[in-house]
Design an enzyme around this catalytic site. Structure first.
Site, PDB file in Angstrom:
ATOM      1  N   CYS A   1       0.871  -1.166   0.000  1.00  7.36           N
ATOM      2  CA  CYS A   1       0.000   0.000   0.000  1.00  7.36           C
ATOM      3  C   CYS A   1       0.915   1.225   0.000  1.00  7.36           C
ATOM      4  O   CYS A   1       2.042   1.154  -0.476  1.00  7.36           O
ATOM      5  CB  CYS A   1      -0.961  -0.017   1.187  1.00  7.36           C
ATOM      6  SG  CYS A   1      -0.156  -0.064   2.809  1.00  7.36           S
ATOM      7  N   LYS A   2       0.463   2.317   0.507  1.00  8.65           N
ATOM      8  CA  LYS A   2       1.286   3.525   0.563  1.00  8.65           C
ATOM      9  C   LYS A   2       2.431   3.357   1.564  1.00  8.65           C
ATOM     10  O   LYS A   2       3.594   3.603   1.255  1.00  8.65           O
ATOM     11  CB  LYS A   2       0.397   4.710   0.943  1.00  8.65           C
ATOM     12  CG  LYS A   2       1.085   6.051   1.069  1.00  8.65           C
ATOM     13  CD  LYS A   2       0.026   7.098   1.421  1.00  8.65           C
ATOM     14  CE  LYS A   2       0.651   8.440   1.765  1.00  8.65           C
ATOM     15  NZ  LYS A   2      -0.397   9.431   2.137  1.00  8.65           N
TER      16      LYS A   2
END
EC number: 3.1.3.-
Length: 561
Positions: free
Chosen positions: A460-461
């Site tokens: 993800c981020k």
């Protein structure tokens, strides 16, 4: 040390900042004095501190008027202690304000833990902001900067110091075990710093026992939060690996403003992920070190929301996809430098083949539809690599899966079923909705990659929250498959047995430890209660136990980047 003793040497603004900070910390934590017995340890709480406000006050009287939270006060204390340490690196270890506060916190310790009150929770959440204000006031006093400029300097200085502290702590292997129906499973999270053939890690720019946390968003040399995640079972007197993959933060150094450096940084991060992927395949790694040019298949599953409406994750996805594309042109050979068993850097040749997906899994994607079209433009191409050009559910799989099935492997049925499930999900756009299972497509892509001997990688981020939930969903399904020899239907909630597995995995997968490694506090941000309720994803139903849900949420809501 008396707090009043240093007031005379501080400016009025510094005094005001400290008074605000003192009030927030002391009123929030309530320094313990006088009579009263400390309460017993809260169930499932992880140990730390305690406190009271007025002389003569007792726990019984105090707690009657306070609404308890679900958080251990000891965990809040640890978080605040770490924040004070960060501030001390900016202001100096002998800063009288911080020294006094640290001393007061030490005096506040008692043996037992208890649930924190809402007031203490709010104080913990506000501490970082107040420390930055204190640094700004000192900066304004010493350097004569305008208030806004001083605050901007303070915020940057605090963030840089916090990133340095998190990066420089030891990054070590996390190993947890769980037992279900008499089977013993081991979850292992191996950080980049411990991906070693010899005494040193394999990367050309050595980690030296340290790491790169998720907040180090300008780093162009290393992948953020890079780990190898494994689940194994002990049977017939030996350990058998059931799943192995690579997890990391987004490849984009998204706070780097220079476009060229941002592009170079994304490629460098991608090369580290490929290096970790090669490390996860010991036989392939040995061939590469022996001078052979090896082919490496990797299924990359991004979990970002490919939209710039909130958070600019759309641009991050573009950076990541561009990095994969630049390294995986048809027939392209790339050279990686790997530190061998003698500690020497050696060039190896690999032909990387990456099927790069992005599947939004948060509320913005699954409840509001943000980024779905952009993600699916990437996913269509990646599905053709993985499953061939005919994506009808009833069609015989082609692509990498077709090549694998042509060998009639022992896992033929599992691979064929996963391929069919993925095609069904794609055809019916089930990955555009929660439908009782937010990670239905992402989790199956990773499992299928492992089953066909490709390397699954997901991110993800930050590489800790959505990535951590993906890690847990994979391991839940892997253990369930090992136990029942059946795959769950897409969009189905776990039954009571499946929930028990999920609960054990969530608490024993190493994800809480990874979250703490990256932020100073354990807890997954995907666990949240939104209003209106229709915006909430199905985690509470999937977990099936409020206490476990709260334990997984941890103190994530109190941590700000």
């Amino acid at each position: 040390m008396q707090i009043q003793s240093f007031y005379h040497s501080a400016s009025l603004k510094t005094q005001e900042a400290f008074k605000s900070l003192q009030k927030t910390l002391y009123n929030g934590m309530q320094i313990l004095s006088g009579q009263g017995k400390a309460p017993a340890k809260a169930p499932d709480a992880r140990p730390e501190i305690i406190v009271l406000r007025e002389p003569g006050a007792t726990w019984g009287n105090y707690l009657q008027h306070q609404k308890a939270s679900n958080h251990s006060l000891h965990n809040l204390y640890n978080l605040q202690r770490d924040l004070l340490t960060v501030a001390a690196t900016v202001l100096g270890k002998q800063d009288p304000v911080l020294t006094s506060m640290a001393n007061q916190m030490e005096l506040a310790k008692v043996k037992a833990d208890r649930p924190a009150t809402k007031q203490e929770e709010a104080a913990a959440k506000a501490l970082k902001k107040n420390l930055i204000e204190l640094i700004a006031a000192r900066t304004q006093q010493q350097d004569g900067l305008p208030a806004k400029e001083a605050h901007r300097f303070a915020a940057v200085a605090f963030r840089d110091a916090q990133v340095k502290q998190l990066n420089n702590q030891p990054w070590q292997t996390i190993k947890n075990t769980l037992t279900h129906n008499g089977h013993h499973y081991t979850n292992t999270q191996l950080p980049a710093a411990e991906m070693k053939i010899g005494a040193k890690d394999i990367f050309p720019s050595a980690y030296e026992g340290k790491g790169v946390c998720s907040w180090d968003t300008k780093n162009i040399h290393h992948a953020n939060n890079l780990w190898m995640s494994t689940v194994s079972v002990h049977e017939d007197g030996k350990d058998k690996t059931l799943f192995c993959g690579i997890r990391h933060g987004v490849l984009s150094p998204y706070h780097e403003k220079d476009p060229l450096l941002r592009h170079v940084g994304a490629e460098n991060k991608a090369k580290e992920v490929l290096t970790a992927a090669l490390f996860s395949k010991p036989e392939l790694l040995n061939k590469a070190l022996a001078g052979e040019a090896v082919s490496l298949k990797l299924v990359s599953v991004g979990l970002l929301t490919a939209s710039n409406i909130f958070g600019k994750e759309g641009t991050m996805v573009e950076d990541q996809m561009r990095a994969w594309q630049s390294l995986t042109q048809p027939g392209k050979m790339i050279h990686l430098k790997i530190r061998n068993k003698d500690g020497d850097l050696q060039t190896v040749k690999i032909k990387p083949d990456v099927a790069a997906f992005n599947v939004g899994v948060n509320e913005l994607a699954l409840k509001l539809g943000f980024g779905l079209k952009a993600s699916d433009s990437y996913n269509a191409e990646a599905l053709h690599q993985l499953l061939g050009n005919d994506l009808r559910p009833e069609a015989r799989p082609g692509g990498w899966v077709g090549e694998w099935l042509a060998q009639y492997p022992d896992n033929y049925e599992v691979v064929n079923t996963l391929a069919r499930q993925i095609k069904d999900i794609w055809k019916n756009n089930q990955h555009h909705k929660d439908g009782g299972e937010p990670y239905k497509l992402a989790q199956r892509l990773a499992m299928l990659a492992h089953e066909i001997d490709a390397v699954p990688a997901w991110n993800c981020k930050s590489g800790k929250d959505r990535t951590g939930m993906m890690d847990s969903e994979i391991k839940r399904e892997i253990i369930s498959l090992h136990q029942t020899h059946m795959l769950s239907a897409p969009g189905s909630l776990p039954d009571s047995g499946g929930q028990k597995i999920f609960q054990k995995v969530l608490l024993n997968s190493g994800n809480l430890e990874i979250q703490k490694q990256n932020t100073g506090g354990a807890g997954n941000k995907v666990m949240k209660n939104l209003s209106p309720e229709v915006l909430n994803l199905s985690y509470q139903k999937r977990v099936g136990d409020e206490n476990i849900w709260q334990s997984v949420k941890g103190i994530s809501s109190l941590i700000t980047s």
